[in-house]
Write an enzyme that holds these catalytic residues in place. Structure first.
Site, PDB file in Angstrom:
ATOM      1  N   ASN A   1       5.446   3.913   7.254  1.00 57.50           N
ATOM      2  CA  ASN A   1       5.128   3.600   8.663  1.00 57.50           C
ATOM      3  C   ASN A   1       3.787   4.212   9.096  1.00 57.50           C
ATOM      4  O   ASN A   1       3.489   4.262  10.284  1.00 57.50           O
ATOM      5  CB  ASN A   1       6.259   4.085   9.584  1.00 57.50           C
ATOM      6  CG  ASN A   1       6.444   5.601   9.533  1.00 57.50           C
ATOM      7  OD1 ASN A   1       5.720   6.287   8.825  1.00 57.50           O
ATOM      8  ND2 ASN A   1       7.395   6.110  10.289  1.00 57.50           N
TER       9      ASN A   1
ATOM     10  N   HIS B   1       2.808   7.361   8.655  1.00 62.82           N
ATOM     11  CA  HIS B   1       2.795   8.780   9.018  1.00 62.82           C
ATOM     12  C   HIS B   1       2.024   9.621   8.001  1.00 62.82           C
ATOM     13  O   HIS B   1       1.926   9.267   6.824  1.00 62.82           O
ATOM     14  CB  HIS B   1       4.211   9.323   9.254  1.00 62.82           C
ATOM     15  CG  HIS B   1       5.049   9.578   8.042  1.00 62.82           C
ATOM     16  ND1 HIS B   1       6.230   8.921   7.790  1.00 62.82           N
ATOM     17  CD2 HIS B   1       4.903  10.461   7.016  1.00 62.82           C
ATOM     18  CE1 HIS B   1       6.766   9.389   6.672  1.00 62.82           C
ATOM     19  NE2 HIS B   1       5.979  10.309   6.176  1.00 62.82           N
TER      20      HIS B   1
HETATM   21  C1  GLP Z   1       7.121  12.590   3.327  1.00 65.01           C
HETATM   22  C2  GLP Z   1       6.055  13.671   3.478  1.00 65.01           C
HETATM   23  C3  GLP Z   1       4.672  13.070   3.583  1.00 65.01           C
HETATM   24  C4  GLP Z   1       4.451  12.053   2.471  1.00 65.01           C
HETATM   25  C5  GLP Z   1       5.465  10.957   2.604  1.00 65.01           C
HETATM   26  C6  GLP Z   1       5.296   9.845   1.573  1.00 65.01           C
HETATM   27  O1  GLP Z   1       7.466  12.029   4.540  1.00 65.01           O
HETATM   28  N1  GLP Z   1       6.286  14.501   4.601  1.00 65.01           N
HETATM   29  O2  GLP Z   1       3.695  14.103   3.522  1.00 65.01           O
HETATM   30  O3  GLP Z   1       3.145  11.544   2.539  1.00 65.01           O
HETATM   31  O4  GLP Z   1       6.755  11.545   2.455  1.00 65.01           O
HETATM   32  O5  GLP Z   1       5.877  10.232   0.372  1.00 65.01           O
HETATM   33  P1  GLP Z   1       5.830   9.434  -0.990  1.00 65.01           P
HETATM   34  O6  GLP Z   1       4.571   9.852  -1.652  1.00 65.01           O
HETATM   35  O7  GLP Z   1       7.047   9.910  -1.719  1.00 65.01           O
HETATM   36  O8  GLP Z   1       5.873   7.989  -0.678  1.00 65.01           O
END
Ligand code: GLP
Length: 249
Positions: free
Chosen positions: A140, A142
């Site tokens: 999303n 973030h």
């Molecule tokens: C979590 C972390 C983020 C990270 C996101 C995506 O929400 N707090 O910092 O960027 O996951 O993670 P992934 O790399 O597993 O898709």
């Protein structure tokens, strides 16, 4: 393309990891006392393995480095195998010569979250700010746990996770079921992240393509937290072809 974000498209996730590791090892070679920022999630795992490999091969020491992590689940202590402190120890810190006492991860069991968060901000300032911070991105948009709507000047604080983030982090890679995922986290703010002198955001896979397109080519808006990096003076997105597939040419 909106804003200043530099985009590097790699052939696959391994090349993303090599590029990211190259930036970190170069940073530490040039400035052994660097202050580094780290992220968790599955995306940076390969980069951390590469950093360890490259640092060893090129004899670059992290002994004088200080590090800060983006965030931590609220309610988990550092021994919990899903805590971000545990993740960092396992994925990176135990494989390089960084001193454990120079690694900073927010304490998910802090008695007073406001004091913990303020102290974290003060500690970043007291060591001169972050030189290079690696970020991932949520589906999303973030960054850290700054969910859509987070203000551009937000600082480290206790936040609530959205259902989409809870679902994404309980697909079996980390937590097995949504009920196990903490509902809150301590997270550095968008303002905290934007203060870093250099930012690198990693994204791989088709699931990230929409968020990446909005962050790079869309409006500068808190609705897509990563778009709030568009006016950062030194921000690079390192992507594989799938994550880059919806960018404007
Ligand atoms: C979590 C972390 C983020 C990270 C996101 C995506 O929400 N707090 O910092 O960027 O996951 O993670 P992934 O790399 O597993 O898709």
């Amino acid at each position: 393309m909106a804003g200043n974000i530099k985009v590097v498209v790699c052939k696959d996730a391994d090349e993303v990891a090599r590029k990211c590791a190259g930036m970190f090892v170069e940073q530490v070679r040039n400035k052994p006392t660097s202050v580094l920022g780290f992220a968790t999630g599955s995306t940076p795992e390969k980069s951390y393995a590469q950093i360890a490999k490259l640092a060893k091969a090129e004899k670059v020491s992290f002994a004088k480095v200080t590090s800060f992590n983006l965030d931590e689940y609220w309610g988990l202590d550092g021994d919990h195998d899903q805590s971000y402190r545990y993740f960092m120890n396992e994925q990176l810190f135990k494989h390089i010569d960084i001193r454990p006492w120079n690694t900073n991860v927010l304490n998910g069991k802090a008695r007073f979250p406001e004091i913990e968060c303020r102290a974290y901000e003060e500690k970043i300032v007291s060591v001169g700010g972050v030189d290079l911070w690696v970020l991932g991105i949520g589906n999303n948009g973030h960054i850290a746990f700054n969910e859509p709507g987070s203000p551009v000047d937000s600082r480290t604080r206790l936040v609530s996770l959205t259902q989409s983030t809870i679902d994404a982090n309980s697909d079996g890679r980390f937590f097995k079921v949504a009920a196990e995922v903490p509902r809150c986290a301590l997270s550095t703010g968008i303002g905290t992240i934007r203060d870093a002198r250099k930012l690198v955001l990693l994204a791989t896979g088709a699931k990230k393509a929409d968020a990446i397109a909005k962050a790079v080519d869309g409006a500068f808006t808190p609705d897509v937290p990563a778009s709030l990096l568009q006016d950062h003076p030194d921000c690079t997105f390192i992507l594989d072809q799938e994550a880059a597939s919806k960018l404007k040419k």
